[in-house]
Motif scaffolding. Structure first.
Motif, PDB file in Angstrom:
ATOM      1  N   SER A 114      -2.472  -2.060  -4.081  1.00 26.93           N
ATOM      2  CA  SER A 114      -2.860  -0.233  -3.750  1.00 26.93           C
ATOM      3  C   SER A 114      -2.218   0.705  -3.860  1.00 26.93           C
ATOM      4  CB  SER A 114      -3.874  -0.327  -2.241  1.00 26.93           C
ATOM      5  OG  SER A 114      -5.039   0.586  -1.823  1.00 26.93           O
ATOM      6  N   GLY A 147      -9.422   5.685 -10.964  1.00 27.34           N
ATOM      7  CA  GLY A 147     -10.337   5.719 -10.543  1.00 27.34           C
ATOM      8  C   GLY A 147     -10.382   3.111 -10.938  1.00 27.34           C
ATOM      9  N   LEU A 148      -9.379   3.001 -11.361  1.00 27.46           N
ATOM     10  CA  LEU A 148      -8.648   2.105 -12.031  1.00 27.46           C
ATOM     11  C   LEU A 148      -9.156   0.970 -10.218  1.00 27.46           C
ATOM     12  CD1 LEU A 148      -5.995   2.311 -14.197  1.00 27.46           C
ATOM     13  CD2 LEU A 148      -8.510   2.709 -14.481  1.00 27.46           C
ATOM     14  N   SER A 149     -10.154   0.210  -9.636  1.00 24.31           N
ATOM     15  CA  SER A 149     -10.121  -0.532  -8.464  1.00 24.31           C
ATOM     16  C   SER A 149     -10.586  -1.987  -8.541  1.00 24.31           C
ATOM     17  CB  SER A 149     -11.261  -0.029  -7.881  1.00 24.31           C
ATOM     18  OG  SER A 149     -12.424   0.277  -8.482  1.00 24.31           O
ATOM     19  N   ASP A 150      -9.711  -2.551  -7.872  1.00 24.30           N
ATOM     20  CA  ASP A 150      -9.868  -4.055  -7.641  1.00 24.30           C
ATOM     21  C   ASP A 150     -10.125  -4.970  -9.154  1.00 24.30           C
ATOM     22  OD1 ASP A 150      -9.707  -4.051  -5.120  1.00 24.30           O
ATOM     23  OD2 ASP A 150     -12.433  -3.503  -4.862  1.00 24.30           O
ATOM     24  N   ARG A 151      -8.490  -4.435 -10.253  1.00 22.24           N
ATOM     25  CA  ARG A 151      -8.160  -4.838 -11.536  1.00 22.24           C
ATOM     26  C   ARG A 151      -7.632  -6.212 -10.662  1.00 22.24           C
ATOM     27  NH1 ARG A 151      -7.662  -3.310 -17.543  1.00 22.24           N
ATOM     28  NH2 ARG A 151      -7.760  -5.946 -17.493  1.00 22.24           N
ATOM     29  N   GLU A 205      -1.642  -8.462  -3.565  1.00 27.74           N
ATOM     30  CA  GLU A 205      -2.200  -7.585  -3.461  1.00 27.74           C
ATOM     31  C   GLU A 205      -1.793  -5.948  -3.366  1.00 27.74           C
ATOM     32  OE1 GLU A 205      -4.525  -7.932  -0.286  1.00 27.74           O
ATOM     33  OE2 GLU A 205      -5.369  -9.772  -0.689  1.00 27.74           O
ATOM     34  N   SER A 238       0.775  -1.277   0.364  1.00 23.29           N
ATOM     35  CA  SER A 238       0.071  -0.075  -0.215  1.00 23.29           C
ATOM     36  C   SER A 238       0.832   1.562   0.271  1.00 23.29           C
ATOM     37  CB  SER A 238      -1.271   0.295   1.615  1.00 23.29           C
ATOM     38  OG  SER A 238      -1.716   1.056   1.567  1.00 23.29           O
ATOM     39  N   THR A 241      -5.377  -1.641  -7.264  1.00 23.83           N
ATOM     40  CA  THR A 241      -6.346  -0.790  -7.355  1.00 23.83           C
ATOM     41  C   THR A 241      -5.879   0.722  -7.062  1.00 23.83           C
ATOM     42  OG1 THR A 241      -7.484  -2.066  -5.711  1.00 23.83           O
ATOM     43  CG2 THR A 241      -7.946   0.465  -5.515  1.00 23.83           C
ATOM     44  N   ASN A 242      -5.861   1.406  -8.414  1.00 25.13           N
ATOM     45  CA  ASN A 242      -5.313   2.551  -7.891  1.00 25.13           C
ATOM     46  C   ASN A 242      -5.817   3.473  -8.533  1.00 25.13           C
ATOM     47  OD1 ASN A 242      -3.208   4.414  -8.665  1.00 25.13           O
ATOM     48  ND2 ASN A 242      -1.669   3.599 -10.711  1.00 25.13           N
ATOM     49  N   GLY A 243      -5.551   4.852  -8.252  1.00 26.50           N
ATOM     50  CA  GLY A 243      -7.193   5.642  -7.685  1.00 26.50           C
ATOM     51  C   GLY A 243      -6.503   6.366  -8.846  1.00 26.50           C
TER      52      GLY A 243
END
Length: 80
Positions: free
Chosen positions: A69, A46-50, A67, A4, A25-27
């Motif tokens: 973030s 908003g690249l989330s949970d790819r 994982e 993270s 996850t990448n904002g």
């Protein structure tokens, strides 16, 4: 292996031939996956949970689960 980071770039190097699953996850920024002969990339907001997986991870159980973030920056996951 959870990673993270608020802002910056993240580079994850995985062992060649391993069964790998990565959930990212990448904002804001980009995500690049170059593992197991498969190259993919995406960028934006908003690249989330790819989820990215090697074929061997899709066929069975992943040996390595990553994982990542990241608030803003670039994520690169590649083999050594």
């Amino acid at each position: 292996m959870p990673i993270s980071v608020g802002v910056g770039d993240v580079r994850v190097i995985v062992p060649q031939g391993a069964a790998v699953r990565a959930v990212v996850t990448n904002g804001a920024g980009s995500v690049s996956w170059d593992v197991g002969g498969d190259s993919q990339s995406t960028d934006g907001l908003g690249l989330s949970d790819r989820t990215f997986e090697t074929q061997s991870a899709q066929d069975g159980q992943a040996e390595l689960v990553v994982e990542v973030s990241l608030g803003a920056g670039d994520i690169t996951i590649e083999e050594n």
